[in-house]
Design an enzyme around this catalytic site. Structure first.
Site, PDB file in Angstrom:
ATOM      1  N   ASP A  28     -19.208 -12.997   4.397  1.00 45.02           N
ATOM      2  CA  ASP A  28     -19.378 -11.909   3.420  1.00 45.02           C
ATOM      3  C   ASP A  28     -18.044 -11.299   2.997  1.00 45.02           C
ATOM      4  OD1 ASP A  28     -22.140 -11.998   3.421  1.00 45.02           O
ATOM      5  OD2 ASP A  28     -22.405 -10.354   4.845  1.00 45.02           O
ATOM      6  N   TRP A 143     -34.113   0.046  11.949  1.00 48.43           N
ATOM      7  CA  TRP A 143     -34.024  -0.979  10.881  1.00 48.43           C
ATOM      8  C   TRP A 143     -35.373  -1.726  10.972  1.00 48.43           C
ATOM      9  CZ3 TRP A 143     -29.663   1.412  11.690  1.00 48.43           C
ATOM     10  CH2 TRP A 143     -28.457   1.037  11.145  1.00 48.43           C
ATOM     11  N   TYR A 145     -37.341  -4.396   9.797  1.00 45.77           N
ATOM     12  CA  TYR A 145     -37.239  -5.574   8.936  1.00 45.77           C
ATOM     13  C   TYR A 145     -38.394  -6.535   9.209  1.00 45.77           C
ATOM     14  CZ  TYR A 145     -32.496  -4.259   7.409  1.00 45.77           C
ATOM     15  OH  TYR A 145     -31.414  -3.617   6.852  1.00 45.77           O
ATOM     16  N   LYS A 176     -34.893   2.381   8.030  1.00 42.59           N
ATOM     17  CA  LYS A 176     -34.127   1.675   7.001  1.00 42.59           C
ATOM     18  C   LYS A 176     -34.957   0.438   6.686  1.00 42.59           C
ATOM     19  CE  LYS A 176     -29.350  -0.186   6.819  1.00 42.59           C
ATOM     20  NZ  LYS A 176     -29.477  -1.620   6.863  1.00 42.59           N
ATOM     21  N   ILE A 177     -35.431   0.353   5.444  1.00 43.23           N
ATOM     22  CA  ILE A 177     -36.288  -0.781   5.079  1.00 43.23           C
ATOM     23  C   ILE A 177     -35.700  -1.521   3.885  1.00 43.23           C
ATOM     24  CG2 ILE A 177     -38.434   0.211   5.987  1.00 43.23           C
ATOM     25  CD1 ILE A 177     -39.170   1.118   3.170  1.00 43.23           C
ATOM     26  N   LYS A 178     -36.138  -2.733   3.688  1.00 45.26           N
ATOM     27  CA  LYS A 178     -35.727  -3.507   2.505  1.00 45.26           C
ATOM     28  C   LYS A 178     -36.617  -3.097   1.340  1.00 45.26           C
ATOM     29  CE  LYS A 178     -33.320  -6.838   4.914  1.00 45.26           C
ATOM     30  NZ  LYS A 178     -31.951  -7.261   4.720  1.00 45.26           N
ATOM     31  N   SER A 201     -32.223  -0.330   2.303  1.00 45.23           N
ATOM     32  CA  SER A 201     -31.070  -1.184   2.566  1.00 45.23           C
ATOM     33  C   SER A 201     -30.556  -1.803   1.258  1.00 45.23           C
ATOM     34  CB  SER A 201     -31.596  -2.265   3.509  1.00 45.23           C
ATOM     35  OG  SER A 201     -30.592  -3.106   3.890  1.00 45.23           O
ATOM     36  N   GLY A 202     -29.244  -1.909   1.141  1.00 45.30           N
ATOM     37  CA  GLY A 202     -28.649  -2.359  -0.124  1.00 45.30           C
ATOM     38  C   GLY A 202     -28.953  -3.804  -0.488  1.00 45.30           C
ATOM     39  N   GLY A 229     -24.081  -1.732   2.050  1.00 45.95           N
ATOM     40  CA  GLY A 229     -22.866  -2.388   2.518  1.00 45.95           C
ATOM     41  C   GLY A 229     -22.214  -3.170   1.400  1.00 45.95           C
ATOM     42  N   ARG A 230     -22.720  -4.421   1.220  1.00 44.75           N
ATOM     43  CA  ARG A 230     -22.054  -5.338   0.295  1.00 44.75           C
ATOM     44  C   ARG A 230     -21.960  -4.836  -1.136  1.00 44.75           C
ATOM     45  NH1 ARG A 230     -25.803 -10.103   2.316  1.00 44.75           N
ATOM     46  NH2 ARG A 230     -27.082  -8.262   2.704  1.00 44.75           N
TER      47      ARG A 230
HETATM   48  P1  FBP Z   1     -26.193  -4.653   2.987  1.00 47.24           P
HETATM   49  O1  FBP Z   1     -26.274  -3.437   2.106  1.00 47.24           O
HETATM   50  O2  FBP Z   1     -24.877  -5.351   2.868  1.00 47.24           O
HETATM   51  O3  FBP Z   1     -27.392  -5.557   2.766  1.00 47.24           O
HETATM   52  O4  FBP Z   1     -26.282  -4.116   4.478  1.00 47.24           O
HETATM   53  C1  FBP Z   1     -27.485  -3.642   5.018  1.00 47.24           C
HETATM   54  C2  FBP Z   1     -27.882  -4.405   6.253  1.00 47.24           C
HETATM   55  O5  FBP Z   1     -29.093  -3.922   6.802  1.00 47.24           O
HETATM   56  C3  FBP Z   1     -26.815  -4.380   7.339  1.00 47.24           C
HETATM   57  O6  FBP Z   1     -26.935  -3.222   8.111  1.00 47.24           O
HETATM   58  C4  FBP Z   1     -27.088  -5.651   8.069  1.00 47.24           C
HETATM   59  O7  FBP Z   1     -25.951  -6.238   8.597  1.00 47.24           O
HETATM   60  C5  FBP Z   1     -27.608  -6.563   7.024  1.00 47.24           C
HETATM   61  O8  FBP Z   1     -28.093  -5.779   5.979  1.00 47.24           O
HETATM   62  C6  FBP Z   1     -28.688  -7.457   7.584  1.00 47.24           C
HETATM   63  O9  FBP Z   1     -29.247  -8.200   6.559  1.00 47.24           O
HETATM   64  P2  FBP Z   1     -30.157  -9.457   6.852  1.00 47.24           P
HETATM   65  O10 FBP Z   1     -30.814  -9.266   8.192  1.00 47.24           O
HETATM   66  O11 FBP Z   1     -31.127  -9.444   5.726  1.00 47.24           O
HETATM   67  O12 FBP Z   1     -29.257 -10.623   6.826  1.00 47.24           O
END
Ligand code: FBP
Length: 251
Positions: A28, A143, A145, A176-178, A201-202, A229-230
């Protein structure tokens, strides 16, 4: 209820996520954002409400530095790589609440893969963390997920609401959710989370316009903010991008 004021402002928040080095590897990163110092600089200048780090990064770049007084820390207590192709992921605890506090953390975070066969193990770890953190008045961020064989072929909107509700019932202060893909599903997830606050989450870097539109949707349906993050540190102008996201969150 645990006090969230160290990691929020006026009840809203923007976290800068930087735990991707463990989750994805340096793939990344570029020459700039591979250096944690540059991310902490963005967090400080961008005046975000917290930076999210793993313990090694916190120990070597955050604790005992100028940033302790400037940027609150959320210490991620578990993690894994993306190298093991397991349909049922498990993210082991690698840091304790006490260690996190020693490192200067204002809150702790833990990923639960909702739908994984290892869910029960993650529930156990999360519950112990939650008990210890709350005894010390430290907020816990889940988180939540959706990932695992139990989640296959199911409706992502309904699963997101399930994950959100789980966060509430497990005792998370913030989840923190997607983004589930549409505002209705997100709104139902926020409602399902009840008094547990929701940040989104971003995700992978996308066009600025599309990303900011998503932030707008999140705020409209009652999220308290974002954990990005990204989309910030891969931007050509991380501080400018931070400002644009903050403008939407605090409007
Ligand atoms: P980003 O905004 O870069 O997606 O970061 C959020 C995050 O939840 C980080 O905390 C974590 O490292 C990453 O995404 C995990 O993403 P995934 O499990 O989807 O690869």
């Amino acid at each position: 209820m645990v006090d969230l004021s160290k990691i929020t402002k006026g009840g809203k928040t923007l976290f800068l996520a930087y735990d991707q080095g463990m989750e994805h590897g340096p793939t990344d990163f570029d020459d700039e954002n591979v250096d944690p110092n540059n991310i902490l600089k963005i967090a400080d200048e961008g005046n975000v409400n917290s930076v999210i780090l793993q313990k090694g990064t916190a120990e070597k770049y955050y604790s005992d530095t100028y940033y302790v007084q400037k940027v609150p820390l959320i210490l991620k207590l578990n993690g894994k790589t993306n190298l093991v192709d397991d349909p049922d992921p498990y993210s082991p605890q690698i840091c304790t609440v006490s260690e996190a506090i020693e490192l200067g953390a204002s809150a702790v975070g833990y990923t639960i893969y909702v739908g994984s066969k290892h869910e029960s193990e993650m529930f156990r770890e999360f519950s112990k963390i939650e008990e210890e953190a709350h005894n010390k008045n430290i907020p816990v961020i889940g988180w939540m997920y959706i990932r695992g064989s139990g989640a296959l072929h199911k409706d992502i909107g309904q699963l997101t609401a399930y994950a959100a509700r789980l966060g509430l019932e497990l005792g998370a202060d913030i989840i923190k959710i997607k983004y589930p893909g549409d505002p209705r599903s997100l709104s139902w997830a926020v409602e399902s989370a009840g008094r547990t606050k929701v940040v989104v989450s971003g995700g992978a870097k996308e066009s600025e316009e599309e990303f900011l539109e998503m932030v707008q949707t999140c705020m409209k349906v009652g999220c308290i903010g974002m954990a990005v993050g990204r989309n910030i540190w891969q931007s050509d102008d991380p501080i400018g991008m931070t400002g644009k996201i903050k403008k939407i969150i605090w409007t």
